[in-house]
Scaffold this motif. Sequence first.
Motif, PDB file in Angstrom:
ATOM      1  N   ILE A   9       0.822  -1.334   0.003  1.00  0.00           N
ATOM      2  CA  ILE A   9       0.022  -0.010  -0.158  1.00  0.00           C
ATOM      3  C   ILE A   9       0.976   1.225  -0.063  1.00  0.00           C
ATOM      4  O   ILE A   9       0.512   2.213  -0.567  1.00  0.00           O
ATOM      5  CB  ILE A   9      -0.890  -0.010   1.374  1.00  0.00           C
ATOM      6  N   GLY A  10       1.839   1.176   0.748  1.00  0.00           N
ATOM      7  CA  GLY A  10       2.902   2.629   0.982  1.00  0.00           C
ATOM      8  C   GLY A  10       3.441   2.987  -0.546  1.00  0.00           C
ATOM      9  O   GLY A  10       3.063   4.122  -0.950  1.00  0.00           O
ATOM     10  N   PRO A  11       4.042   2.064  -1.276  1.00  0.00           N
ATOM     11  CA  PRO A  11       4.510   2.613  -2.506  1.00  0.00           C
ATOM     12  C   PRO A  11       3.453   2.763  -3.534  1.00  0.00           C
ATOM     13  O   PRO A  11       3.439   3.684  -4.644  1.00  0.00           O
ATOM     14  CB  PRO A  11       5.376   1.440  -3.092  1.00  0.00           C
ATOM     15  N   PHE A  12       2.288   2.196  -3.212  1.00  0.00           N
ATOM     16  CA  PHE A  12       1.202   2.368  -4.286  1.00  0.00           C
ATOM     17  C   PHE A  12       0.448   3.630  -4.225  1.00  0.00           C
ATOM     18  O   PHE A  12       0.201   4.457  -4.945  1.00  0.00           O
ATOM     19  CB  PHE A  12       0.113   1.125  -4.083  1.00  0.00           C
ATOM     20  N   GLU A  13       0.263   3.965  -2.601  1.00  0.00           N
ATOM     21  CA  GLU A  13      -0.157   5.401  -2.646  1.00  0.00           C
ATOM     22  C   GLU A  13       0.668   6.570  -3.329  1.00  0.00           C
ATOM     23  O   GLU A  13       0.115   7.633  -3.402  1.00  0.00           O
ATOM     24  CB  GLU A  13      -0.472   5.634  -1.019  1.00  0.00           C
ATOM     25  N   LEU A  14       1.823   6.434  -2.916  1.00  0.00           N
ATOM     26  CA  LEU A  14       2.789   7.296  -3.602  1.00  0.00           C
ATOM     27  C   LEU A  14       2.636   7.561  -5.166  1.00  0.00           C
ATOM     28  O   LEU A  14       2.544   8.551  -5.748  1.00  0.00           O
ATOM     29  CB  LEU A  14       4.270   6.993  -3.721  1.00  0.00           C
ATOM     30  N   ALA A  40       8.484   6.540  -5.284  1.00  0.00           N
ATOM     31  CA  ALA A  40       7.724   5.321  -5.189  1.00  0.00           C
ATOM     32  C   ALA A  40       8.558   4.086  -5.436  1.00  0.00           C
ATOM     33  O   ALA A  40       8.435   2.968  -5.220  1.00  0.00           O
ATOM     34  CB  ALA A  40       6.383   5.378  -6.300  1.00  0.00           C
ATOM     35  N   ILE A  41       9.649   4.509  -6.543  1.00  0.00           N
ATOM     36  CA  ILE A  41      10.430   3.221  -7.099  1.00  0.00           C
ATOM     37  C   ILE A  41      11.474   2.964  -5.995  1.00  0.00           C
ATOM     38  O   ILE A  41      11.474   1.686  -5.406  1.00  0.00           O
ATOM     39  CB  ILE A  41      11.506   3.889  -8.147  1.00  0.00           C
ATOM     40  N   GLU A  42      11.768   3.994  -5.186  1.00  0.00           N
ATOM     41  CA  GLU A  42      12.729   3.755  -3.965  1.00  0.00           C
ATOM     42  C   GLU A  42      12.129   2.916  -2.758  1.00  0.00           C
ATOM     43  O   GLU A  42      12.621   2.139  -2.290  1.00  0.00           O
ATOM     44  CB  GLU A  42      13.541   5.023  -3.533  1.00  0.00           C
ATOM     45  N   VAL A  43      10.943   3.679  -2.453  1.00  0.00           N
ATOM     46  CA  VAL A  43       9.784   3.028  -1.406  1.00  0.00           C
ATOM     47  C   VAL A  43       9.587   1.576  -1.600  1.00  0.00           C
ATOM     48  O   VAL A  43       9.663   0.593  -0.778  1.00  0.00           O
ATOM     49  CB  VAL A  43       8.900   3.865  -1.286  1.00  0.00           C
ATOM     50  N   ALA A 129       7.889   3.239 -12.358  1.00  0.00           N
ATOM     51  CA  ALA A 129       7.319   3.064 -11.016  1.00  0.00           C
ATOM     52  C   ALA A 129       6.669   2.176 -10.930  1.00  0.00           C
ATOM     53  O   ALA A 129       6.342   1.038 -10.108  1.00  0.00           O
ATOM     54  CB  ALA A 129       6.808   4.449 -10.657  1.00  0.00           C
ATOM     55  N   LEU A 130       5.671   2.048 -11.940  1.00  0.00           N
ATOM     56  CA  LEU A 130       4.399   1.008 -12.216  1.00  0.00           C
ATOM     57  C   LEU A 130       5.215  -0.380 -12.515  1.00  0.00           C
ATOM     58  O   LEU A 130       4.755  -1.311 -11.780  1.00  0.00           O
ATOM     59  CB  LEU A 130       3.683   1.395 -13.361  1.00  0.00           C
ATOM     60  N   TRP A 131       6.200  -0.305 -13.385  1.00  0.00           N
ATOM     61  CA  TRP A 131       6.694  -1.398 -13.623  1.00  0.00           C
ATOM     62  C   TRP A 131       7.407  -2.198 -12.562  1.00  0.00           C
ATOM     63  O   TRP A 131       7.205  -3.532 -12.077  1.00  0.00           O
ATOM     64  CB  TRP A 131       7.885  -1.480 -14.780  1.00  0.00           C
ATOM     65  N   ILE A 132       8.352  -1.591 -11.744  1.00  0.00           N
ATOM     66  CA  ILE A 132       9.257  -2.147 -10.618  1.00  0.00           C
ATOM     67  C   ILE A 132       8.074  -2.462  -9.524  1.00  0.00           C
ATOM     68  O   ILE A 132       8.352  -3.493  -8.814  1.00  0.00           O
ATOM     69  CB  ILE A 132       9.979  -0.825 -10.011  1.00  0.00           C
ATOM     70  N   PHE A 133       7.000  -1.864  -9.477  1.00  0.00           N
ATOM     71  CA  PHE A 133       6.080  -2.046  -8.498  1.00  0.00           C
ATOM     72  C   PHE A 133       5.420  -3.503  -8.833  1.00  0.00           C
ATOM     73  O   PHE A 133       5.255  -4.404  -7.780  1.00  0.00           O
ATOM     74  CB  PHE A 133       5.182  -1.191  -8.196  1.00  0.00           C
ATOM     75  N   SER A 134       4.989  -3.757  -9.991  1.00  0.00           N
ATOM     76  CA  SER A 134       4.373  -4.824 -10.603  1.00  0.00           C
ATOM     77  C   SER A 134       5.382  -6.125 -10.302  1.00  0.00           C
ATOM     78  O   SER A 134       4.929  -7.220 -10.207  1.00  0.00           O
ATOM     79  CB  SER A 134       3.926  -4.569 -11.891  1.00  0.00           C
ATOM     80  N   PRO A 142      -0.739  -3.154 -12.921  1.00  0.00           N
ATOM     81  CA  PRO A 142      -0.765  -2.044 -11.965  1.00  0.00           C
ATOM     82  C   PRO A 142      -1.475  -0.758 -12.579  1.00  0.00           C
ATOM     83  O   PRO A 142      -1.899  -0.119 -11.836  1.00  0.00           O
ATOM     84  CB  PRO A 142       0.703  -1.897 -11.840  1.00  0.00           C
ATOM     85  N   GLU A 143      -1.658  -0.716 -14.048  1.00  0.00           N
ATOM     86  CA  GLU A 143      -1.999   0.423 -14.530  1.00  0.00           C
ATOM     87  C   GLU A 143      -3.588   0.555 -14.162  1.00  0.00           C
ATOM     88  O   GLU A 143      -4.318   1.388 -13.828  1.00  0.00           O
ATOM     89  CB  GLU A 143      -2.200   0.388 -16.029  1.00  0.00           C
TER      90      GLU A 143
END
Length: 218
Positions: A9-14, A40-43, A129-134, A142-143
């Motif tokens: 949730i944390g990185p997603f909220e960013l 968001a990438i770093e978090v 950010a979206l890719w690294i998160f996914s 993620p989109e």
Amino acid sequence: MTSLPPWAIGPFELMVHAESHLREADDFGRSIALISFDNAIEVAITTYLTLHPVQRGGRQYKRDDVNQWMQDYLTKLGFFEKELEKRSLTWSIEKSHIIWAHRQRNEQYHGGQKGIPDIITLQIARNAALWIFSVLFEVGDPEAALEQAILDRTPQQPPAQERDFDMAIDAQYGIITVGEQDYYASELLFAVDHPAYRDLGGKLIGTFGEEAMEEVEP
């Protein structure tokens, strides 16, 4: 919002915060969007490295390696590069481009640069950010998750009166006096009970029929 594990949730909220500012389409919004996507990438990487192995598919890392990777932004990207190799994945967004966007972000945040982030830099930061998160949190789309989160937070337009309902209700009930003030029945019902307004309006239209509605139309 699309279901996500609580640790994501944390990185997603960013990213949601960044996307909201990006859609404002002004200079300030673009600057904040770049900073937030980059954060968001770093978090995302930091969060992933601090998870219990059971929360990341059983993957384990040596403590010394984790401490090394956690030093700064570039070492965190170094971890992600090794992670891609382990998973037999390649860079969807070039590493050099991500570093470029990060340095542009640093100029915005630390360097006092007065320029506004260009669209290409913003696109790199957003896509990265979206890719690294996914990859790290195994989110298939993620989109879609981001779009749903934005929709969920968009204020709903207030309901509006409908002309046919107004005519049907007013033809049946006319003017209602409250105290010393006169109101159309449709106006009063709409103000105090919108669902009842729609229900009654629909029923009356069905009762009157189209021809009768045309007769009461001014």
